[in-house]
Design an enzyme around this catalytic site. Structure first.
Site, PDB file in Angstrom:
ATOM      1  NE  ARG A  32       1.332 -12.957  53.328  1.00  0.00           N
ATOM      2  CZ  ARG A  32       2.138 -11.959  52.978  1.00  0.00           C
ATOM      3  NH1 ARG A  32       2.934 -12.114  51.924  1.00  0.00           N
ATOM      4  NH2 ARG A  32       2.163 -10.834  53.653  1.00  0.00           N
ATOM      5  NE  ARG A  66       7.159 -18.284  47.488  1.00  0.00           N
ATOM      6  CZ  ARG A  66       7.125 -16.969  47.293  1.00  0.00           C
ATOM      7  NH1 ARG A  66       6.076 -16.282  47.709  1.00  0.00           N
ATOM      8  NH2 ARG A  66       8.131 -16.341  46.723  1.00  0.00           N
ATOM      9  CD  GLU A  89       9.653  -9.459  49.005  1.00  0.00           C
ATOM     10  OE1 GLU A  89       8.733  -8.960  49.675  1.00  0.00           O
ATOM     11  OE2 GLU A  89       9.475  -9.993  47.890  1.00  0.00           O
ATOM     12  CB  SER A 126       8.115  -5.070  50.306  1.00  0.00           C
ATOM     13  OG  SER A 126       6.871  -5.457  50.853  1.00  0.00           O
ATOM     14  NE  ARG A 182       9.810 -14.755  52.432  1.00  0.00           N
ATOM     15  CZ  ARG A 182       9.387 -14.370  51.241  1.00  0.00           C
ATOM     16  NH1 ARG A 182       9.835 -13.235  50.720  1.00  0.00           N
ATOM     17  NH2 ARG A 182       8.529 -15.086  50.558  1.00  0.00           N
TER      18      ARG A 182
END
Length: 444
Positions: free
Chosen positions: A260, A275, A354, A357, A395
């Site tokens: 990403r 991130r 987070e 999801s 994470r």
């Protein structure tokens, strides 16, 4: 994408949904182009019918003058058909481009809001730990225990890349095996997916492969991209296919590297592993009948909860607001784990961040990827598609390091991971009791 006729028949609701999602799309343009396309299709069909009538007439016995008349008419019809087909192709391209910008309709129960701070907390599991010492964040822990090297990752690959070292390597593999075995227990078919996908697959899933706002790395002159998630490759797996209704639902999970660009991502809480440009992830993906998707969405969320309860990490569940849903999602649940390192003046002891999801995308992606099932009434209909994160390793590791740290600087390994790791604690490398040192010595 949404059905064109649905957009036309529900124009105001579609426009309100775009506003609620804080997105930019022109539903009026879609309706205008759709009407133009309908007119051109009718015109083309009439011209084709006249051409067929003309061709049939020429099969009769005709005098030279009449035959020439039909020949001239046939040429004129051919030119008109060609011109109309060209106009229709141009309109269809513009219609497809405009319609793909229209987001999926949001579940009426989803909270209306613009940013993630407006997500609605619906559940809390576990209690954040009260430390008797000043806890370190995962960057400090990773450096002091020689587990993560961000500096050399930046030197070799650029910012937001890193090296995992020593016990962190085994911890990553343990998290992956833990997730895969949990999903195998739930009947998922397991995959290791390609790390590259064609641009049309990314567009079908809802990722934008091009432009400054794209989160995707494109491979120049290849027409392909590095995948940002196995949702892309698992979603493309059945593209252009008609599935057997009796085999639905299909439960798939895929392990992949994820790449990403994180364009525009910044801030104090984006540091370290939270991130990054590359990480490993185990992704869940489901193909199902429309009437099954709401219940299966709950199932995916409960699996995510099971995984993080097993890790012993405090977390909360939030119902994602409309502005934070992403274009394909009808409804999305996020799991946010407690992270002591996310401390600031407002949250001195840490905050939730987070970690997973799960989204119900209804038939939005299926329309774009042309994935259908053959129904009992003899018609082919679009499936519903869902996705959910089982483990995003970076994470999850971040949360483990920060929540399981000890006063002496060591890290206790969650009990469920010990069989996969082969050790139950991570200590300083200068300590002869370090787990890797003990394991290696015992092996000799």
């Amino acid at each position: 994408m949404l059905d064109y006729k649905f957009i036309k028949d529900n124009l105001e609701a579609v426009k309100q949904n775009i506003a609620n999602r804080n997105m930019v799309a022109d539903a009026d343009l879609v309706v205008t182009l759709y009407d133009e396309r309908t007119t051109l299709v009718t015109e083309l069909q009439n011209l084709q019918q006249k051409r067929n009538t003309n061709a049939a007439a020429m099969k009769q016995k005709l005098d030279a003058e009449t035959r020439q008349k039909y020949i001239d008419e046939g040429k004129n019809l051919k030119d008109s058909i060609s011109e109309t087909e060209s106009k229709l192709a141009d309109i269809e391209t513009k219609l497809d481009e405009a319609a793909r910008k229209i987001p999926n309709m949001a579940n009426p129960a989803a909270p209306v809001g613009k940013v993630d701070t407006e997500n609605l907390e619906v559940k809390k599991v576990g209690t954040p730990r009260k430390f008797e010492f000043k806890p370190k964040d995962h960057v400090q822990l990773g450096e002091s225990l020689d587990l993560i090297d961000f500096d050399r990752g930046t030197k070799v690959s650029g910012p937001k890349f890193y090296y995992l070292k020593n016990e962190a390597v085994f911890l990553e593999q343990a998290l992956i095996m833990y997730a895969l075995n949990t999903l195998r227990k739930h009947g998922f078919t397991t995959f290791i997916t390609p790390d590259v996908a064609k641009e049309e697959i990314l567009k079908g899933i809802g990722f934008n492969p091009r432009g400054n706002e794209s989160n995707v790395y494109t491979l120049e002159e290849e027409g392909t991209c590095l995948v940002a998630t196995a949702e892309i490759t698992l979603g493309g797996y059945h593209s252009g296919e008609i599935l057997d209704k009796s085999k639905l639902p299909l439960f798939y999970c895929g392990l992949s590297h994820c790449f990403r660009r994180e364009a525009g991502a910044a801030g104090h809480f984006s540091k370290g592993l939270y991130r990054v440009h590359q990480f490993d992830k185990v992704e869940m993906f489901v193909y199902c009948l429309p009437e099954q998707s709401n219940d299966l969405h709950e199932k995916l969320r409960l699996i995510e909860e099971e995984i993080f309860e097993g890790l012993g990490l405090p977390f909360r569940v939030v119902d994602t607001c409309t502005g934070d849903l992403g274009a394909p999602a009808y409804r999305k649940w996020d799991l946010e784990a407690w992270m002591p390192g996310r401390s600031d003046a407002e949250h001195p002891d840490g905050d939730y961040g987070e970690v997973t999801s799960t989204s119900n995308c209804t038939d939005y992606q299926a329309r774009r990827l042309n994935v259908k099932y053959h129904d009992d009434d003899g018609k082919n209909k679009y499936v519903h598609m869902l996705n959910g994160t089982a483990i995003a390793v970076g994470r999850a590791m971040l949360a483990i390091l920060e929540n399981y740290q000890n006063a002496d600087g060591s890290i206790t390994v969650p009990e469920v991971l010990v069989p996969y790791c082969g050790f139950d604690k991570i200590g300083p490398k200068t300590d002869s009791t370090s787990p890797l040192y003990r394991t290696a010595k015992a092996g000799k």
